[in-house]
Motif scaffolding. Sequence first.
Motif, PDB file in Angstrom:
ATOM      1  N   GLY A  21     -16.085  -1.538   5.137  1.00  0.00           N
ATOM      2  CA  GLY A  21     -15.262  -0.428   4.668  1.00  0.00           C
ATOM      3  C   GLY A  21     -14.380  -0.844   3.505  1.00  0.00           C
ATOM      4  O   GLY A  21     -14.247  -0.121   2.516  1.00  0.00           O
ATOM      5  N   LEU A  22     -13.792  -2.053   3.623  1.00  0.00           N
ATOM      6  CA  LEU A  22     -12.968  -2.559   2.518  1.00  0.00           C
ATOM      7  C   LEU A  22     -13.808  -2.733   1.264  1.00  0.00           C
ATOM      8  O   LEU A  22     -13.357  -2.402   0.153  1.00  0.00           O
ATOM      9  CB  LEU A  22     -12.331  -3.888   2.916  1.00  0.00           C
ATOM     10  CG  LEU A  22     -11.394  -4.509   1.887  1.00  0.00           C
ATOM     11  CD1 LEU A  22     -10.186  -3.638   1.689  1.00  0.00           C
ATOM     12  CD2 LEU A  22     -10.969  -5.899   2.291  1.00  0.00           C
TER      13      LEU A  22
ATOM     14  N   MET B 201      -6.203  -7.087   5.451  1.00  0.00           N
ATOM     15  CA  MET B 201      -6.927  -6.024   4.741  1.00  0.00           C
ATOM     16  C   MET B 201      -6.000  -4.847   4.432  1.00  0.00           C
ATOM     17  O   MET B 201      -6.091  -4.246   3.356  1.00  0.00           O
ATOM     18  CB  MET B 201      -8.089  -5.523   5.589  1.00  0.00           C
ATOM     19  CG  MET B 201      -9.239  -6.464   5.708  1.00  0.00           C
ATOM     20  SD  MET B 201     -10.574  -5.607   6.546  1.00  0.00           S
ATOM     21  CE  MET B 201     -11.544  -6.969   7.078  1.00  0.00           C
TER      22      MET B 201
ATOM     23  N   MET C 173     -12.359   1.446   8.123  1.00  0.00           N
ATOM     24  CA  MET C 173     -11.353   0.415   8.354  1.00  0.00           C
ATOM     25  C   MET C 173     -10.361   0.847   9.417  1.00  0.00           C
ATOM     26  O   MET C 173      -9.868   0.032  10.194  1.00  0.00           O
ATOM     27  CB  MET C 173     -10.586   0.131   7.060  1.00  0.00           C
ATOM     28  CG  MET C 173     -11.401  -0.576   6.036  1.00  0.00           C
ATOM     29  SD  MET C 173     -10.489  -0.742   4.521  1.00  0.00           S
ATOM     30  CE  MET C 173      -9.386  -2.041   4.964  1.00  0.00           C
TER      31      MET C 173
ATOM     32  N   LEU D 268      -7.303  -8.027   9.911  1.00  0.00           N
ATOM     33  CA  LEU D 268      -7.189  -6.605   9.582  1.00  0.00           C
ATOM     34  C   LEU D 268      -5.841  -6.287   8.953  1.00  0.00           C
ATOM     35  O   LEU D 268      -5.747  -5.411   8.094  1.00  0.00           O
ATOM     36  CB  LEU D 268      -7.398  -5.770  10.835  1.00  0.00           C
ATOM     37  CG  LEU D 268      -8.856  -5.480  11.115  1.00  0.00           C
ATOM     38  CD1 LEU D 268      -8.999  -4.856  12.458  1.00  0.00           C
ATOM     39  CD2 LEU D 268      -9.411  -4.559  10.071  1.00  0.00           C
TER      40      LEU D 268
ATOM     41  N   MET E 108      -2.785   0.473   9.153  1.00  0.00           N
ATOM     42  CA  MET E 108      -3.426  -0.747   9.645  1.00  0.00           C
ATOM     43  C   MET E 108      -2.395  -1.833   9.910  1.00  0.00           C
ATOM     44  O   MET E 108      -2.519  -2.579  10.886  1.00  0.00           O
ATOM     45  CB  MET E 108      -4.474  -1.221   8.655  1.00  0.00           C
ATOM     46  CG  MET E 108      -5.666  -0.312   8.597  1.00  0.00           C
ATOM     47  SD  MET E 108      -6.868  -0.862   7.421  1.00  0.00           S
ATOM     48  CE  MET E 108      -7.386  -2.370   8.191  1.00  0.00           C
TER      49      MET E 108
ATOM     50  N   ALA F 214     -15.107  -3.194   9.447  1.00  0.00           N
ATOM     51  CA  ALA F 214     -13.899  -3.002   8.656  1.00  0.00           C
ATOM     52  C   ALA F 214     -14.036  -3.675   7.300  1.00  0.00           C
ATOM     53  O   ALA F 214     -13.598  -3.137   6.279  1.00  0.00           O
ATOM     54  CB  ALA F 214     -12.694  -3.540   9.413  1.00  0.00           C
TER      55      ALA F 214
ATOM     56  N   CYS G 106     -14.339   0.586  -0.357  1.00  0.00           N
ATOM     57  CA  CYS G 106     -13.101   1.004  -1.031  1.00  0.00           C
ATOM     58  C   CYS G 106     -12.948   0.298  -2.366  1.00  0.00           C
ATOM     59  O   CYS G 106     -12.610   0.927  -3.388  1.00  0.00           O
ATOM     60  CB  CYS G 106     -11.897   0.656  -0.169  1.00  0.00           C
ATOM     61  SG  CYS G 106     -11.632   1.768   1.162  1.00  0.00           S
TER      62      CYS G 106
ATOM     63  N   LYS H 286      -2.963  -2.512  14.001  1.00  0.00           N
ATOM     64  CA  LYS H 286      -4.066  -3.419  14.317  1.00  0.00           C
ATOM     65  C   LYS H 286      -3.558  -4.700  14.949  1.00  0.00           C
ATOM     66  O   LYS H 286      -2.548  -5.248  14.524  1.00  0.00           O
ATOM     67  CB  LYS H 286      -4.858  -3.747  13.054  1.00  0.00           C
ATOM     68  CG  LYS H 286      -5.542  -2.546  12.444  1.00  0.00           C
ATOM     69  CD  LYS H 286      -6.534  -1.942  13.394  1.00  0.00           C
ATOM     70  CE  LYS H 286      -7.174  -0.720  12.775  1.00  0.00           C
ATOM     71  NZ  LYS H 286      -8.012  -0.004  13.721  1.00  0.00           N
TER      72      LYS H 286
END
Lengths: 103, 164
Positions: free
Chosen positions: B34-35, A33, B22, A30, A21, B31, B38, A25
């Motif tokens: 999804g996090l 994240m 994600m 993101l 990521m 996303a 997790c 990304k």
Amino acid sequence: MIATHHIFILSALLLSVGVFMLLTKRNAILILMGLELILNAANLNLIAFNQRYADALAGEAMAVFVIVLAVCEAAVGVAIILQAYRHYATAVPDQISELKDPA
Amino acid sequence: MSAADYFFYGWCLVMVAGLWAMAVSKKLIHAALGLLSCLVALAGIYALLSAELLAVIQLMVYAGGVLVLILFGIMLTGRLSDKPMRIESRNVAVGSVIAAGLFITLIVFVGPAFLSVTSTGSPGSLRTLSLALFSEYTLAFELAGVLLLISLIAGAVIASSRQS
């Protein structure tokens, strides 16, 4: 009990997806994240390997501090992303290429 | 396989689904969900590893705090001129190769060192961890609190300052 090498595989997967990521990304949120995923991979390893030593807790204590640092990073990171968004009207890091006012 | 093993592999499935969401989703909210899956799966695994305090911290701080921060970030930056932003990726091939190479390297070269390791589970770890945090690691714990305060103030200042 749970085999530690399975946990190791899981944390390697977390790290790899986080790196993926970070690399691919085109959105600052993101990328943040992805950073969280990498920190969580380290935390999972710290906690799993701490299970070998029932009387030492350095791994779990370290994991607490990693979580604190992750919160600090997320707070400052989201604030910086917000400010950059106000200034440049974009959350795509590639388009933020200069520090002075956009022309 | 014991019941703990079934729970562990169940949480693994949840986490892999979250990681997949994600990695490939085109929407920021997906996303973020999804996090969330997790982080919740990680909390479940921590609980299975008898690290109860870490499981609770993971749920409260990560799923409750960091994720809400990220959701705020998504809601405040997610759209540009009333058009929902779609996530673009670049260098997907290079990124996949690097990530897969990292994963395979870790599994092949580092993983075998842990094949013989089995977790024992430390009994009463909540009490011992709390005692350790307030005796052996007191200075680091207080400094972490100060760092957290500083960074939260810094975040508020950075986010609220506007140029005139």
